[in-house]
Design an enzyme around this catalytic site. Structure first.
Site, mmCIF file in Angstrom:
data_model
loop_
_atom_site.group_PDB
_atom_site.id
_atom_site.type_symbol
_atom_site.label_atom_id
_atom_site.label_comp_id
_atom_site.label_asym_id
_atom_site.label_seq_id
_atom_site.Cartn_x
_atom_site.Cartn_y
_atom_site.Cartn_z
ATOM 1 N N ARG A 40 -13.127 -8.722 -1.427
ATOM 2 C CA ARG A 40 -12.488 -8.310 -0.166
ATOM 3 C C ARG A 40 -12.030 -6.843 -0.265
ATOM 4 O O ARG A 40 -11.428 -6.425 -1.236
ATOM 5 C CB ARG A 40 -11.286 -9.205 0.119
ATOM 6 C CG ARG A 40 -10.549 -8.880 1.425
ATOM 7 C CD ARG A 40 -9.327 -8.007 1.210
ATOM 8 N NE ARG A 40 -8.516 -7.869 2.424
ATOM 9 C CZ ARG A 40 -7.500 -7.034 2.539
ATOM 10 N NH1 ARG A 40 -7.156 -6.268 1.540
ATOM 11 N NH2 ARG A 40 -6.818 -6.955 3.660
ATOM 12 N N GLY A 46 -9.855 -4.026 2.016
ATOM 13 C CA GLY A 46 -8.976 -3.913 3.180
ATOM 14 C C GLY A 46 -9.257 -2.654 3.972
ATOM 15 O O GLY A 46 -10.340 -2.076 3.900
ATOM 16 N N ASP A 47 -8.250 -2.250 4.716
ATOM 17 C CA ASP A 47 -8.398 -1.061 5.560
ATOM 18 C C ASP A 47 -8.256 0.250 4.786
ATOM 19 O O ASP A 47 -8.765 1.286 5.206
ATOM 20 C CB ASP A 47 -7.343 -1.081 6.673
ATOM 21 C CG ASP A 47 -5.919 -1.126 6.109
ATOM 22 O OD1 ASP A 47 -5.690 -1.892 5.142
ATOM 23 O OD2 ASP A 47 -5.041 -0.414 6.621
ATOM 24 N N THR A 64 -0.193 0.673 6.731
ATOM 25 C CA THR A 64 0.026 -0.348 5.718
ATOM 26 C C THR A 64 0.262 -1.664 6.467
ATOM 27 O O THR A 64 0.644 -1.659 7.625
ATOM 28 C CB THR A 64 1.246 -0.035 4.827
ATOM 29 O OG1 THR A 64 2.415 0.057 5.643
ATOM 30 C CG2 THR A 64 1.067 1.261 4.067
ATOM 31 N N GLY A 65 0.042 -2.773 5.764
ATOM 32 C CA GLY A 65 0.192 -4.069 6.426
ATOM 33 C C GLY A 65 -1.150 -4.763 6.500
ATOM 34 O O GLY A 65 -2.048 -4.488 5.689
ATOM 35 N N THR A 91 0.865 -1.180 0.000
ATOM 36 C CA THR A 91 0.000 0.000 0.000
ATOM 37 C C THR A 91 0.899 1.226 0.000
ATOM 38 O O THR A 91 2.071 1.131 0.359
ATOM 39 C CB THR A 91 -0.854 0.007 1.296
ATOM 40 O OG1 THR A 91 -1.701 -1.125 1.285
ATOM 41 C CG2 THR A 91 -1.699 1.254 1.446
HETATM 42 N N1 ASP Z 1 -3.387 -2.737 4.167
HETATM 43 C C1 ASP Z 1 -3.526 -3.294 2.858
HETATM 44 C C2 ASP Z 1 -4.744 -4.156 2.820
HETATM 45 O O1 ASP Z 1 -4.980 -4.873 3.767
HETATM 46 C C3 ASP Z 1 -2.387 -4.093 2.414
HETATM 47 C C4 ASP Z 1 -1.029 -3.583 2.813
HETATM 48 O O2 ASP Z 1 -0.866 -2.462 3.188
HETATM 49 O O3 ASP Z 1 -0.053 -4.307 2.749
HETATM 50 O O4 ASP Z 1 -5.424 -4.148 1.819
#
Ligand code: ASP
Length: 364
Positions: free
Chosen positions: A240, A242-243, A263-264, A212
């Protein structure tokens, strides 16, 4: 902006009312000595965009313009496999994007989830904020909305992302009709993922691939804004989200309290309202680093509780089996970047230039 912006006085009155509202932080809003200088903070892959935008911020660029221009560099980069064009697809091989932006002075936000065929979902998120009465559009409606506003339809699945997806599909099971290549290809080709250069094997074996870009910006005038954009979790179940497009999870911004993004593992940011909590803790007077670490401790506890249902959420030592990075910016221009584990980098830009710094890790 098409709508009249509230003046500074009414913003301050509103902030004062919020601070005393029942159930919200009882303490007085933190008093931040505002330094008149632009500051940006974000994920490591935001560095090239920050290098471009910092001189413009020094000349008075609006923070939302800055944050969006920073992330657009990576959205358009076919070689970054974590965002926009070239991002890794869902389990059906379809690239779907999530993005959101938020503007401190007007406390307005817009987001798009699971949008397809659009190069700059960050700009579409801004259109949702500025041209509609909604905060969030998803799926087919979001894609149609983008077309209506002139965003051309683009094929986001690059040949290299297709290759990684096919290798993932071939390796999913030994009980289907897809054959894995006899030997892993040793082409020497490296794939760019969140600022790292990885081999195909590393991409597929050592990473649950996520990625991200986030950027929070404070302008010369002292105004805050932020933006987060992503292709989300690789090979996700179609649909799906994400956040990143969830206001309060993947980003949040409050003119009086600060800005934050993550991120994550998106699910952990959603379950902890991570960005909202970062900002609210700063409102209560916490320094950005302490606020970020407090949220990561909360995320750790939640993972440990979640492991009763989903054991793979924690490692053998009981700590989370995933990573989450948070980037925080106070209204006074103080920044922090924190993560659960590791020695990864984050990007910062201020009067000392744009650079990488090391994230502070909660669990080493
Ligand atoms: N946070 C992002 C998601 O869950 C992915 C990421 O940042 O690695 O979609």
């Amino acid at each position: 902006m098409s709508r009249p912006r509230p003046d500074r006085r009414s913003l301050l009155l509103a902030a004062g009312a919020a601070a005393t509202a029942p159930g919200l932080a009882a303490s007085a809003p933190a008093v931040h000595a505002r330094r008149r200088r632009p500051v940006m903070v974000g994920s490591a892959n935001a560095l090239p965009g920050m290098q471009e935008q910092l001189p413009r911020m020094m000349d008075g660029l609006e923070p939302l313009d800055a944050a969006i221009e920073v992330v657009k560099v990576v959205e358009a980069d076919p070689n970054d496999m974590s965002v926009g064009l070239g991002g890794l697809p869902d389990e059906d091989g379809v690239v779907t994007l999530d993005a959101a932006c938020m503007h401190g002075p007007t406390h307005n936000a817009g987001s798009v989830g699971a949008i397809q065929g659009t190069l700059h979902p960050s700009e579409v998120a801004r259109l949702v904020m500025e041209r509609t009465d909604h905060c969030m559009l998803v799926g087919e409606g979001a894609s149609r909305f983008a077309r209506e506003y002139g965003h051309p339809e683009v094929d986001l699945l690059t040949p290299q992302a297709r290759e990684v997806w096919l290798r993932w599909k071939e390796g999913m099971s030994e009980r289907d009709d897809r054959l894995q290549p006899a030997k892993p290809k040793k082409s020497g080709q490296l794939y760019r993922y969140m600022g790292e250069e990885l081999t195909l094997e590393q991409l597929l074996t050592t990473h649950r691939i996520t990625g991200t870009i986030h950027c929070s910006a404070l302008s010369l005038k002292g105004e805050l804004a932020c933006c987060t954009t992503t292709s989300g979790l690789s090979f996700k179940i179609p649909g799906r989200i994400g956040d990143s497009p969830v206001i309060g999870a993947g980003l949040y911004c409050d003119q009086e309290a600060g800005s934050a993004g993550g991120t994550g593992r998106g699910e952990s940011a959603i379950l902890s309202c991570a960005s909202f909590l970062c900002v609210e803790l700063m409102r209560g007077g916490m320094a950005p680093k302490d606020a970020g670490m407090t949220v990561l401790r909360r995320v750790t506890e939640q993972a440990q509780r979640g492991a009763a249902w989903q054991p793979e959420l924690v490692r053998e030592d009981g700590l989370p089996a995933f990573n989450l990075q948070l980037y925080l910016l106070s209204p006074g221009g103080e920044v922090a970047g924190v993560e659960l584990y590791g020695t990864h980098a984050f990007a910062v830009a201020d009067e000392d230039g744009a650079r990488h710094e090391q994230l502070d890790a909660l669990h080493g």
